[in-house]
Design a protein around this motif. Structure first.
Motif, PDB file in Angstrom:
ATOM      1  N   LYS A 197       0.838  -1.208   0.000  1.00 51.58           N
ATOM      2  CA  LYS A 197       0.000   0.000   0.000  1.00 51.58           C
ATOM      3  C   LYS A 197       0.872   1.257   0.000  1.00 51.58           C
ATOM      4  O   LYS A 197       0.569   2.244  -0.661  1.00 51.58           O
ATOM      5  N   LYS A 198       1.971   1.192   0.746  1.00 50.06           N
ATOM      6  CA  LYS A 198       2.896   2.328   0.802  1.00 50.06           C
ATOM      7  C   LYS A 198       3.494   2.585  -0.597  1.00 50.06           C
ATOM      8  O   LYS A 198       3.563   3.730  -1.065  1.00 50.06           O
ATOM      9  N   GLN A 199       3.917   1.497  -1.260  1.00 46.28           N
ATOM     10  CA  GLN A 199       4.452   1.612  -2.637  1.00 46.28           C
ATOM     11  C   GLN A 199       3.426   2.273  -3.549  1.00 46.28           C
ATOM     12  O   GLN A 199       3.740   3.160  -4.349  1.00 46.28           O
ATOM     13  N   ASP A 208      -1.631  12.779   1.206  1.00 44.54           N
ATOM     14  CA  ASP A 208      -2.273  12.751   2.534  1.00 44.54           C
ATOM     15  C   ASP A 208      -2.334  11.344   3.152  1.00 44.54           C
ATOM     16  O   ASP A 208      -2.841  11.163   4.255  1.00 44.54           O
ATOM     17  N   GLY A 209      -1.831  10.332   2.413  1.00 44.81           N
ATOM     18  CA  GLY A 209      -1.796   8.968   2.956  1.00 44.81           C
ATOM     19  C   GLY A 209      -3.142   8.273   3.069  1.00 44.81           C
ATOM     20  O   GLY A 209      -3.246   7.181   3.619  1.00 44.81           O
ATOM     21  N   THR A 213      -7.931   8.780  -1.267  1.00 46.76           N
ATOM     22  CA  THR A 213      -7.150   9.551  -2.248  1.00 46.76           C
ATOM     23  C   THR A 213      -6.439   8.599  -3.210  1.00 46.76           C
ATOM     24  O   THR A 213      -6.385   8.844  -4.416  1.00 46.76           O
ATOM     25  N   LEU A 214      -5.905   7.508  -2.650  1.00 49.98           N
ATOM     26  CA  LEU A 214      -5.235   6.498  -3.490  1.00 49.98           C
ATOM     27  C   LEU A 214      -6.216   5.971  -4.538  1.00 49.98           C
ATOM     28  O   LEU A 214      -5.885   5.886  -5.735  1.00 49.98           O
ATOM     29  N   LEU A 215      -7.429   5.618  -4.103  1.00 48.86           N
ATOM     30  CA  LEU A 215      -8.426   5.066  -5.044  1.00 48.86           C
ATOM     31  C   LEU A 215      -8.818   6.107  -6.096  1.00 48.86           C
ATOM     32  O   LEU A 215      -8.998   5.775  -7.265  1.00 48.86           O
ATOM     33  N   GLU A 216      -8.946   7.351  -5.651  1.00 44.28           N
ATOM     34  CA  GLU A 216      -9.301   8.431  -6.584  1.00 44.28           C
ATOM     35  C   GLU A 216      -8.236   8.559  -7.684  1.00 44.28           C
ATOM     36  O   GLU A 216      -8.553   8.631  -8.880  1.00 44.28           O
ATOM     37  N   GLU A 217      -6.962   8.545  -7.290  1.00 42.56           N
ATOM     38  CA  GLU A 217      -5.869   8.659  -8.265  1.00 42.56           C
ATOM     39  C   GLU A 217      -5.813   7.426  -9.174  1.00 42.56           C
ATOM     40  O   GLU A 217      -5.580   7.529 -10.376  1.00 42.56           O
ATOM     41  N   ALA A 218      -6.021   6.245  -8.573  1.00 41.07           N
ATOM     42  CA  ALA A 218      -5.990   4.991  -9.351  1.00 41.07           C
ATOM     43  C   ALA A 218      -7.134   4.982 -10.371  1.00 41.07           C
ATOM     44  O   ALA A 218      -6.972   4.499 -11.494  1.00 41.07           O
TER      45      ALA A 218
END
Length: 224
Positions: A197-199, A208-209, A213-218
């Motif tokens: 997940k960190k990668q 923002d960790g 946000t990760l899902l939005e970017e993906a």
């Protein structure tokens, strides 16, 4: 000279199959003769495939719906498993996948595992697209519908390279699976999940960790 085409249609909705049948019979070329068998579940489909081999007249084209109830013995969980089975016993058959799923992870998985000659998302489907797909698959495969093509394009143009496990992490997170439960789904330790997940957050420049946000970017890059 007439061209005999043997078709197996696999879908658990009789109305949908009727629509497919009518479209193909109505739009087939003059020299084409279509022989269509219908299976409503995995067990019926396996029986039809095995019988076609016994008779020495294997199917030319299979229409496979991904959302099928599992086989009675539990070995086939969906149309995806069925299509993989068909690949081994009917290597010359053209496979057309039909599905409601349009998540990037599922699309990539199906292309990687089955490499179908046709891939249609049901929400894109019109009778003229079905007719075009059928003729293209016979003569000049592959034929992918618009949604499939745009997912492929997005992931090709993205410079981010993500392996299968990381793709699955994104998919499971998007389905609302909590981080602590990811390890069981992926057969790796919780610390390995955290590391991946960190990668991913580094790859997608998530400041923002947050998982959201990760899902939005993906999603923007076509990975979810």
């Amino acid at each position: 000279m007439s061209e005999k085409i043997r078709i197996l249609m696999i879908d658990d909705h009789p109305m949908i199959i009727e629509g497919y049948q009518n479209t193909l019979q109505f739009t087939k070329k003059l020299n084409q003769e279509l022989y269509i068998d219908i299976a409503n579940n995995c067990d019926e489909a396996i029986a039809f495939m095995d019988k076609s081999l016994e008779r020495g007249i294997p199917y030319d084209v299979l229409f496979v719906d991904i959302s099928l109830p599992p086989s009675k013995d539990g070995l086939m969980q969906s149309g995806e498993d069925l299509a993989e089975y068909a690949r081994t016993i009917l290597p010359k058959a053209k496979i057309i996948i039909l599905t409601m799923f349009n998540e990037s992870f599922r699309i990539h998985n199906i292309i990687k595992n089955i490499d179908p000659e046709g891939f249609l998302i049901k929400s894109d489907l019109t009778s003229s697209e079905l007719a075009s797909a059928f003729q293209a698959v016979l003569k000049n495969p592959p034929f992918y519908s618009g949604t499939v093509n745009s997912h492929i394009r997005k992931s090709i143009t993205s410079d981010i390279v993500i392996d299968e496990k990381n793709r699955k992490i994104l998919h499971l997170l998007s389905q609302g699976v909590k981080t602590k439960n990811l390890a069981a789904h992926l057969d790796i330790s919780l610390s390995a999940v955290e590391k991946r997940k960190k990668q991913l957050k580094n790859l997608f420049s998530v400041e923002d960790g947050q998982d959201e946000t990760l899902l939005e970017e993906a999603r923007k890059k076509g990975f979810v």
